[in-house]
Design an enzyme around this catalytic site. Sequence first.
Site, PDB file in Angstrom:
ATOM      1  N   GLU A 171    -109.767  -2.333  44.101  1.00 20.02           N
ATOM      2  CA  GLU A 171    -110.873  -1.854  44.633  1.00 20.02           C
ATOM      3  C   GLU A 171    -111.229  -2.363  45.907  1.00 20.02           C
ATOM      4  O   GLU A 171    -111.212  -3.579  46.139  1.00 20.02           O
ATOM      5  CB  GLU A 171    -112.229  -2.497  43.507  1.00 20.02           C
ATOM      6  CG  GLU A 171    -113.225  -1.791  43.857  1.00 20.02           C
ATOM      7  CD  GLU A 171    -114.347  -2.104  42.715  1.00 20.02           C
ATOM      8  OE1 GLU A 171    -113.897  -2.854  41.728  1.00 20.02           O
ATOM      9  OE2 GLU A 171    -115.655  -1.816  42.996  1.00 20.02           O
ATOM     10  N   ARG A 184    -103.793 -12.963  34.313  1.00 18.64           N
ATOM     11  CA  ARG A 184    -104.470 -13.301  35.758  1.00 18.64           C
ATOM     12  C   ARG A 184    -104.159 -14.726  36.210  1.00 18.64           C
ATOM     13  O   ARG A 184    -103.949 -15.549  35.439  1.00 18.64           O
ATOM     14  CB  ARG A 184    -106.017 -13.481  35.601  1.00 18.64           C
ATOM     15  CG  ARG A 184    -106.872 -12.876  36.704  1.00 18.64           C
ATOM     16  CD  ARG A 184    -108.449 -12.789  36.462  1.00 18.64           C
ATOM     17  NE  ARG A 184    -108.674 -11.622  36.412  1.00 18.64           N
ATOM     18  CZ  ARG A 184    -109.034 -10.601  37.434  1.00 18.64           C
ATOM     19  NH1 ARG A 184    -109.244 -11.515  38.569  1.00 18.64           N
ATOM     20  NH2 ARG A 184    -109.162  -9.478  37.336  1.00 18.64           N
ATOM     21  N   LYS A 218    -113.002 -11.737  44.369  1.00 18.46           N
ATOM     22  CA  LYS A 218    -113.554 -11.209  45.616  1.00 18.46           C
ATOM     23  C   LYS A 218    -115.210 -11.216  45.712  1.00 18.46           C
ATOM     24  O   LYS A 218    -115.537 -11.594  46.976  1.00 18.46           O
ATOM     25  CB  LYS A 218    -113.203  -9.888  45.736  1.00 18.46           C
ATOM     26  CG  LYS A 218    -111.784  -9.277  46.095  1.00 18.46           C
ATOM     27  CD  LYS A 218    -111.504  -7.785  46.226  1.00 18.46           C
ATOM     28  CE  LYS A 218    -111.015  -7.462  44.748  1.00 18.46           C
ATOM     29  NZ  LYS A 218    -110.969  -6.176  44.782  1.00 18.46           N
TER      30      LYS A 218
HETATM   31  P1  ATP Z   1    -111.810  -9.716  41.693  1.00 20.71           P
HETATM   32  O1  ATP Z   1    -112.561 -10.144  40.657  1.00 20.71           O
HETATM   33  O2  ATP Z   1    -111.216 -10.858  42.673  1.00 20.71           O
HETATM   34  O3  ATP Z   1    -112.311  -8.480  42.542  1.00 20.71           O
HETATM   35  P2  ATP Z   1    -110.335  -7.518  40.441  1.00 20.71           P
HETATM   36  O4  ATP Z   1    -109.257  -7.769  39.646  1.00 20.71           O
HETATM   37  O5  ATP Z   1    -111.624  -7.176  40.291  1.00 20.71           O
HETATM   38  O6  ATP Z   1    -110.413  -9.122  41.263  1.00 20.71           O
HETATM   39  P3  ATP Z   1    -108.925  -5.528  41.924  1.00 20.71           P
HETATM   40  O7  ATP Z   1    -109.332  -4.835  43.273  1.00 20.71           O
HETATM   41  O8  ATP Z   1    -109.629  -4.591  41.008  1.00 20.71           O
HETATM   42  O9  ATP Z   1    -109.751  -6.909  41.839  1.00 20.71           O
HETATM   43  O10 ATP Z   1    -107.390  -5.704  41.453  1.00 20.71           O
HETATM   44  C1  ATP Z   1    -106.426  -5.236  41.815  1.00 20.71           C
HETATM   45  C2  ATP Z   1    -105.172  -5.554  40.921  1.00 20.71           C
HETATM   46  O11 ATP Z   1    -105.111  -6.826  41.420  1.00 20.71           O
HETATM   47  C3  ATP Z   1    -105.528  -5.251  39.605  1.00 20.71           C
HETATM   48  O12 ATP Z   1    -104.484  -4.658  38.899  1.00 20.71           O
HETATM   49  C4  ATP Z   1    -105.730  -6.720  39.062  1.00 20.71           C
HETATM   50  O13 ATP Z   1    -105.754  -6.931  37.723  1.00 20.71           O
HETATM   51  C5  ATP Z   1    -104.991  -7.501  39.871  1.00 20.71           C
HETATM   52  N1  ATP Z   1    -105.356  -8.930  40.181  1.00 20.71           N
HETATM   53  C6  ATP Z   1    -106.598  -9.281  40.497  1.00 20.71           C
HETATM   54  N2  ATP Z   1    -106.940 -10.679  40.551  1.00 20.71           N
HETATM   55  C7  ATP Z   1    -105.642 -11.004  40.023  1.00 20.71           C
HETATM   56  C8  ATP Z   1    -105.282 -12.473  39.751  1.00 20.71           C
HETATM   57  N3  ATP Z   1    -106.115 -13.573  39.839  1.00 20.71           N
HETATM   58  N4  ATP Z   1    -104.013 -12.668  39.363  1.00 20.71           N
HETATM   59  C9  ATP Z   1    -103.468 -11.535  38.970  1.00 20.71           C
HETATM   60  N5  ATP Z   1    -103.673 -10.231  39.299  1.00 20.71           N
HETATM   61  C10 ATP Z   1    -104.862 -10.102  39.783  1.00 20.71           C
HETATM   62 MG    MG Z   2    -112.189  -5.052  39.934  1.00 20.60          MG
END
Ligand code: ATP
Ligand code: MG
Length: 554
Positions: free
Chosen positions: A33, A257, A267
Amino acid sequence: MSEEKSLNFLEEIIENDLKEGKYKQIITRFPPEPNGYLHIGHASSICLNFGLTLKYPGYTNLRFDDTNPVTEETEYVDSIKEDVQWLGFKWEHERYASDYFDTLYEYALLLINKDLAYVDDSTSEEMAALKGTPTEPGKDSPFRSRSVEENLRLFIGMKEGVFPDGSKTLRVKIDMAHINMLMRDPILYRIKHAHHHRTGNKWCIYPMYDFAHGQSDSIEAVTHSICTLEFVPHRELYDWLIEKLEIYPSHQYEFARRNINYTVTSKRKLLQLVNEKHVNGWDDPRMPTISGLRRRGYTPESIRDFCDRIGIAKRENMIDVSLLEFCLREHLNKIALRRMVVFDPIKIVLTNYDKDGELLSTDNNPEDPNGGTRDLPFSRELYIERDDFLENPPKKFFRLSPGNKVRLKSAYIIQCDEVIKTSDGSIKELHCTYLSNSKSGEDVSGVKVQGTFHWVNAADAVEVEVREYDRLFRVEDPTDEEGDFKEYINPNSLNVVTGYAEPIIRDASATDRFQFLRKGYYCLDRESKSSKMVFNRTVTLKDGWAKEVRNAKP
Ligand code: ATP
Ligand code: MG
């Protein structure tokens, strides 16, 4: 013996799918995102998704999950693309969930026509009240029995902008008593009169994650849609929607994760650190963002190695940042140019030295046979580190002290004869003599010394600024502590010091990696200027943290 690693569970699934002829090629996607910069957790997902299609036939798309107009920005899209490329991966197609807004709208009409979706006028509080609990069924909304015609009319009205934000939603009609709470008529669309970074003001209704993600996967014919564990309960809805819409059956798989200690990988939290100026921007070298790690001096190779070593798991766990630093040191040791830099200088005068303009030669990198050599100017006046000298040494002190001999790296053996003091009693300089027949590589002095030090030539040492970083947080998991995670920020995570470097440091370029002998690994910071060079300490030579914690004052 074979060096082959055993397959992880996704590789097993894929090998099986390929063997059974289920797919000729596999398609994965990395779906960020664009609401912030990528961090080290994302690197793990990137390496996984792109790594699978490097190993097996197929490709990976970069898909921006841009269904939330309020938090998304083009700056983030650009940074994400730069980071994925820097890590060394190439996507097949650059896609956006917003590319599919028209198709998703058609899908919604299809569900309404099948009497599988309805417009609900309930407020979010009213909806929550009817939702039930994990142990009690929910109750139907009073709007659930609207006719197909009325639902069509109202949904089109939602799209046309007739209704204000929050006044209506489109919900899928599944079962308010379903044991999976996410299947109790989840929302598909909400009204939001907001500007979108790509579609502008075209839309005032936006699909929810659950009505965009799986559908985008399906449109792109993604075979293995890999996400993190929190989406396990969403899989039932993912499959249900694909089945009812009769579209390409992508499959969702989940892995744990990756979290790293002494930092935060979210983020949203990183954005707070940036906005509240706890750090100097997203690429602050203390940040666990990919851009922060890059600026700090991490290499893509070291990050890929790290992701490879931690592999994938089905259970959440905390990974020790020492492992990341270990991978970094492994790579930097191979590629870093060796340089001598004195941080806290004490002057040495070689009273018996009378040559002019002597240049010594030394290896740029003993680990690299093609690393070449460099010249080191040597003269009567030099600097060494203050703590490499002690006037009254304890036993077994192998550094310099009165009457004692040491070697200057790639130069000569010296002996300290006299300590010259200022009127206030502090040391002004050390008067030493050198052994002219002890030159490194040609030493015929027969003298054995215990210590070898780095040094620089006083006349042409270059003064540089060095930024030393430490962990951003002083506890392992700041989000698991009482109160706000920001209370646990390490107040000493940045320390700026001055160094005196050998003159060749002026040739440093942004892509060079350095080892300052006996100190650590360093790289040029983007704020460096020729009038004032600035270096970041990427990592120390050894993991000194465990000891520092023990010695820390309360
Ligand atoms: P954040 O909370 O940091 O915004 P998010 O999962 O909402 O994390 P996204 O932009 O939706 O962030 O993530 C893109 C991809 O990266 C998704 O498939 C998510 O599952 C993966 N991802 C995000 N954070 C991690 C992590 N800490 N370890 C492994 N994969 C991750
Ligand atoms: Mg997200």
